[in-house]
Design an enzyme around this catalytic site. Structure first.
Site, short mmCIF file in Angstrom:
data_model
loop_
_atom_site.label_atom_id
_atom_site.label_comp_id
_atom_site.label_asym_id
_atom_site.label_seq_id
_atom_site.Cartn_x
_atom_site.Cartn_y
_atom_site.Cartn_z
N GLY A 103 0.81 -1.23 -0.12
CA GLY A 103 0.06 0.10 -0.08
C GLY A 103 1.36 1.44 0.56
N GLY A 107 22.33 -7.74 22.56
CA GLY A 107 21.04 -7.20 22.95
C GLY A 107 20.26 -7.77 24.04
N GLY A 138 17.18 -8.25 25.77
CA GLY A 138 16.01 -7.09 26.09
C GLY A 138 15.52 -7.98 26.01
N GLY A 142 16.21 -3.63 19.18
CA GLY A 142 15.00 -3.49 19.07
C GLY A 142 14.63 -3.19 16.90
CG HIS A 146 -5.83 -24.29 49.09
ND1 HIS A 146 -4.18 -23.95 48.97
CD2 HIS A 146 -5.66 -25.90 49.64
CE1 HIS A 146 -3.12 -24.32 49.86
NE2 HIS A 146 -4.07 -26.06 49.83
P1 FAD Z 1 2.52 -5.65 12.52
O1 FAD Z 1 2.49 -6.94 13.21
O2 FAD Z 1 4.19 -5.54 11.80
O3 FAD Z 1 2.19 -5.81 11.49
C1 FAD Z 1 2.72 -4.85 10.16
C2 FAD Z 1 2.03 -5.08 8.87
O4 FAD Z 1 1.90 -4.64 7.52
C3 FAD Z 1 2.54 -6.48 8.45
O5 FAD Z 1 2.25 -7.61 8.43
C4 FAD Z 1 3.70 -5.63 7.52
O6 FAD Z 1 3.55 -7.09 6.16
C5 FAD Z 1 2.34 -5.31 6.78
N1 FAD Z 1 2.97 -3.51 5.67
C6 FAD Z 1 4.14 -2.74 5.97
N2 FAD Z 1 3.83 -2.12 5.40
C7 FAD Z 1 3.23 -1.99 4.14
C8 FAD Z 1 2.61 -1.61 3.32
N3 FAD Z 1 3.62 -0.37 2.34
N4 FAD Z 1 1.55 -1.85 2.67
C9 FAD Z 1 1.24 -3.29 3.09
N5 FAD Z 1 1.42 -3.82 3.83
C10 FAD Z 1 2.20 -3.60 5.08
N6 FAD Z 1 4.71 -8.70 20.72
C11 FAD Z 1 3.73 -9.13 22.30
O7 FAD Z 1 2.33 -8.16 22.73
N7 FAD Z 1 3.83 -10.65 23.35
C12 FAD Z 1 4.98 -11.48 22.22
O8 FAD Z 1 5.35 -12.34 23.40
C13 FAD Z 1 6.04 -11.00 21.50
N8 FAD Z 1 6.83 -11.53 21.29
C14 FAD Z 1 7.72 -11.24 19.86
C15 FAD Z 1 8.99 -11.57 19.79
C16 FAD Z 1 9.43 -11.20 18.62
C17 FAD Z 1 10.41 -12.48 18.06
C18 FAD Z 1 9.27 -10.30 18.21
C19 FAD Z 1 9.49 -9.70 16.30
C20 FAD Z 1 7.90 -9.14 18.20
C21 FAD Z 1 7.31 -9.66 19.38
N9 FAD Z 1 6.67 -8.64 19.86
C22 FAD Z 1 5.31 -9.33 21.54
C23 FAD Z 1 6.02 -7.77 19.04
C24 FAD Z 1 4.41 -8.08 18.63
O9 FAD Z 1 5.06 -8.64 17.14
C25 FAD Z 1 4.72 -6.48 18.02
O10 FAD Z 1 4.49 -5.21 18.86
C26 FAD Z 1 2.94 -6.21 17.08
O11 FAD Z 1 3.25 -7.40 15.62
C27 FAD Z 1 2.85 -5.17 16.31
O12 FAD Z 1 1.41 -4.62 15.43
P2 FAD Z 1 1.28 -4.22 14.43
O13 FAD Z 1 -0.21 -4.19 14.03
O14 FAD Z 1 1.36 -2.88 14.93
O15 FAD Z 1 2.37 -4.36 13.02
P1 NAD Z 2 14.45 -4.12 23.40
O1 NAD Z 2 14.39 -2.80 23.31
O2 NAD Z 2 13.86 -4.82 24.19
O3 NAD Z 2 16.08 -4.91 23.57
C1 NAD Z 2 17.09 -4.12 22.96
C2 NAD Z 2 18.30 -4.65 23.78
O4 NAD Z 2 19.45 -4.18 23.52
C3 NAD Z 2 18.55 -3.19 24.89
O5 NAD Z 2 18.62 -4.11 25.89
C4 NAD Z 2 19.26 -2.26 24.61
O6 NAD Z 2 20.43 -2.01 25.28
C5 NAD Z 2 20.12 -3.17 23.20
N1 NAD Z 2 21.46 -3.45 22.67
C6 NAD Z 2 20.63 -2.08 21.94
N2 NAD Z 2 22.05 -1.71 20.95
C7 NAD Z 2 22.79 -2.54 21.33
C8 NAD Z 2 24.31 -2.98 20.55
N3 NAD Z 2 24.68 -1.85 20.08
N4 NAD Z 2 24.99 -3.93 21.68
C9 NAD Z 2 24.45 -4.46 22.66
N5 NAD Z 2 22.98 -4.39 23.14
C10 NAD Z 2 22.45 -3.47 22.70
O7 NAD Z 2 14.10 -4.73 21.17
P2 NAD Z 2 14.34 -6.28 21.42
O8 NAD Z 2 14.56 -7.42 22.23
O9 NAD Z 2 14.30 -6.52 20.12
O10 NAD Z 2 11.90 -6.55 21.13
C11 NAD Z 2 11.64 -5.63 20.58
C12 NAD Z 2 9.84 -5.06 21.10
O11 NAD Z 2 9.96 -6.66 20.38
C13 NAD Z 2 10.96 -4.89 22.37
O12 NAD Z 2 10.07 -3.42 22.66
C14 NAD Z 2 9.33 -5.51 22.58
O13 NAD Z 2 8.14 -4.63 22.74
C15 NAD Z 2 8.70 -6.82 21.68
N6 NAD Z 2 9.00 -8.35 21.83
C16 NAD Z 2 7.87 -8.46 22.56
C17 NAD Z 2 7.90 -9.89 23.57
C18 NAD Z 2 6.48 -10.13 24.58
O14 NAD Z 2 6.29 -9.16 25.35
N7 NAD Z 2 6.79 -11.15 25.17
C19 NAD Z 2 8.90 -10.63 23.43
C20 NAD Z 2 9.70 -10.33 22.21
C21 NAD Z 2 9.86 -9.19 21.49
#
Ligand code: FAD
Ligand code: NAD
Length: 454
Positions: free
Chosen positions: A114, A178, A180, A269, A441
């Site tokens: 899009g 990282g 995080g 991140g 419990h």
């Molecule tokens: P997204 O889920 O990123 O969706 C965006 C969509 O837009 C994608 O499908 C993409 O293809 C589409 N798109 C982009 N640009 C365009 C375009 N120009 N035209 C058409 N389509 C497009 N969050 C949690 O709450 N719990 C978790 O346990 C958790 N675990 C995670 C584990 C990992 C490894 C990662 C990477 C993230 C995790 N997250 C978790 C974070 C979570 O996945 C995101 O916060 C969430 O998916 C964000 O939703 P969104 O709808 O904003 O974007």
């Molecule tokens: P994050 O922001 O949680 O952690 C990134 C970490 O990398 C930070 O601690 C930062 O200090 C460190 N960092 C940054 N630059 C660095 C460098 N050059 N060398 C060493 N360390 C460095 O980001 P993430 O773990 O990549 O996750 C991304 C997002 O996905 C998060 O914001 C999180 O909300 C979401 N997520 C959520 C879940 C969940 O809800 N269970 C699971 C996975 C991801």
């Protein structure tokens, strides 16, 4: 002739597809544009695949430890290819479910990229080009992994979470850059499989935006599981070693160190995904790539809204969905149905970590006088009988009124139990009111009663 809509949503992640359903339910003619798969990062490369793989690896770790419970298993082994196959089936099942919901709600789904070509037009570039004219646009294009400019980061086997989640082989030694949420969840997966893990984190602790005690406890628990954690450490470069190994060089306490790895996960991140989104003349205000919005989720162009990861706030699936629902409410001049005051954050390590509302430090920084109440789960019957790791529940309340302000938990089922505190904060409940509830419990949730009464 353009296809005409009340709302075009770009991006079908948990933000976009939930907003599309909400919009259709409010009677708006709605289109959803997605360039990859329905479900976005969450379903295809995030929440669901990590937790599906983790479900298997946690079970494997439990089986290996089951002798302590009087169960003897001759030889437990795992097959990552089969774990991956199951993960793909889970994703497919849930993705089909979303497709069905789109159909049921009469949402027109367009497959393609899009691009906002005018304030009331979206061009979809799929197999063909389609022009959509619309009253309102909602950007929900999410985020992609960030890649820092580390020399050698382009070597094979230096991967991001997208790649690692699809790998059919396991790295015997994984270095994670990282510490995080993604870093800790993969450290948990890999250590459960018996692999060696090294985490290199730039700040002074892992999970830096969570309660300090949580980070300290997790570091101790992971250390026992072959996870080495280096904090205040800076990765200088990645180089090729002997026998396809990678060498990760980092500085810690002013000394250069080197660690050999089979694979390196970069998890530092995620950045907003706006590539190719804006056509010529469309100037949406951004800050370091993330789209800026007001409290109603409107961009600087009022009929164009943005929600979820692309706005760079709290990057969580449930936050993206909640924002999507509230943004649609604003479009139809209704009050926000979702209360954004208490946002739970969970980390699916073992033990699980969950927080909601304010920590003691945050409340005090806001000038509040608070009391904290802590219960060690080592005294909880269900935790003892099920052989859990050390854990705790901490509650923060306003000193004068006893009103619950926040909770931090690190224990079994913390990610489910945290919702009790979310409800309490949203409803303005006090310690006394939470303590007046009978909890069954033996359960982990009895720990909540103990914590609020402590
Ligand atoms: P997204 O889920 O990123 O969706 C965006 C969509 O837009 C994608 O499908 C993409 O293809 C589409 N798109 C982009 N640009 C365009 C375009 N120009 N035209 C058409 N389509 C497009 N969050 C949690 O709450 N719990 C978790 O346990 C958790 N675990 C995670 C584990 C990992 C490894 C990662 C990477 C993230 C995790 N997250 C978790 C974070 C979570 O996945 C995101 O916060 C969430 O998916 C964000 O939703 P969104 O709808 O904003 O974007
Ligand atoms: P994050 O922001 O949680 O952690 C990134 C970490 O990398 C930070 O601690 C930062 O200090 C460190 N960092 C940054 N630059 C660095 C460098 N050059 N060398 C060493 N360390 C460095 O980001 P993430 O773990 O990549 O996750 C991304 C997002 O996905 C998060 O914001 C999180 O909300 C979401 N997520 C959520 C879940 C969940 O809800 N269970 C699971 C996975 C991801």
């Amino acid at each position: 002739m353009a296809d005409s809509f009340d709302l075009v949503v770009i991006g079908a992640g948990p933000g976009g597809y939930i907003a599309a359903i909400e919009s259709a339910k409010k009677g708006m003619k709605t289109a959803l544009v997605e360039k990859r798969e329905l479900g976005g990062t969450c379903l295809n490369r995030g929440c669901i695949p990590t937790k599906t793989i983790m479900h298997s690896t946690d079970l494997f770790a439990e089986i290996k430890a089951c002798e302590q419970l009087g169960i003897h298993v001759d030889a437990a082994s795992y097959n990552m290819e089969e774990i991956q196959e199951r993960k793909d089936e889970v994703i497919k099942q849930l993705r089909d479910g979303i497709a069905m919901l789109m159909k049921k709600n009469k949402i027109a789904v367009y497959s393609g990229t899009g691009c906002i070509t005018s304030t009331n037009e979206v061009t979809v570039q799929g197999e063909e080009q389609t022009l959509l004219s619309t009253d309102k646009i909602l950007i929900a294009t999410g985020s992609v992994p960030a890649m820092p400019p580390i020399p050698g980061a382009d070597l094979p086997d230096v991967v991001n979470s997208d790649t690692l989640l699809n790998r059919k082989e396991v790295y015997p030694h994984l270095v994670i850059i990282g510490g995080g949420v993604i870093g800790m969840e993969f450290a948990s997966i890999y250590s459960s499989l018996g692999c060696q893990v090294t985490v290199i984190e730039a700040l002074d602790r892992i999970l830096a935006n969570m309660d300090k005690e949580i980070a300290q406890n997790l570091k101790m628990i992971l250390k026992k599981r072959n996870v080495e954690i280096h904090t205040k450490a800076k990765v200088e470069e990645i180089a090729e070693g002997a026998d396809k190994a990678l060498l990760c060089r980092y500085t810690e306490k002013d000394t250069l160190h080197e660690v050999e790895a089979d694979g390196i996960l970069v998890a530092v991140g995620r950045r907003a995904n706006t590539e190719g989104l804006f056509g010529e003349g469309i100037e949406i205000a951004t800050d370091r790539g993330r789209i800026l919005v007001n409290k109603n989720y409107q961009t600087n162009i009022p009929n164009i809204y943005a929600i979820g990861d692309v706005t760079g706030g709290i990057q969580l699936a449930h936050v993206a969905s909640a924002e999507g629902i509230n943004a649609v409410a604003h479009m139809v001049n209704e009050k926000f149905p979702i209360n954004m005051q208490a946002i739970p954050g969970c980390v699916y390590t073992n033990p699980e970590i969950a927080t909601v509302g304010l920590s003691r430090e945050e409340a005090e920084a806001d000038g509040m006088t608070v009391t904290t109440h802590k219960y060690a789960m080592s005294a909880n019957g269900k935790s003892v009988l099920s052989n859990q790791e050390r854990g705790f529940i901490k509650v923060v309340a306003e000193a004068e009124t006893g009103k619950i302000l926040g909770a931090q938990m690190m224990c079994a089922r913390a990610t489910d139990m945290i919702s009790e505190f979310g409800t309490a904060i949203t409803a303005g409940m006090t310690l006394e009111e939470m303590g007046s509830v009978i909890r069954p419990h033996p359960t982990f949730s009895e720990g909540i009663t103990e914590a609020v009464n402590a």
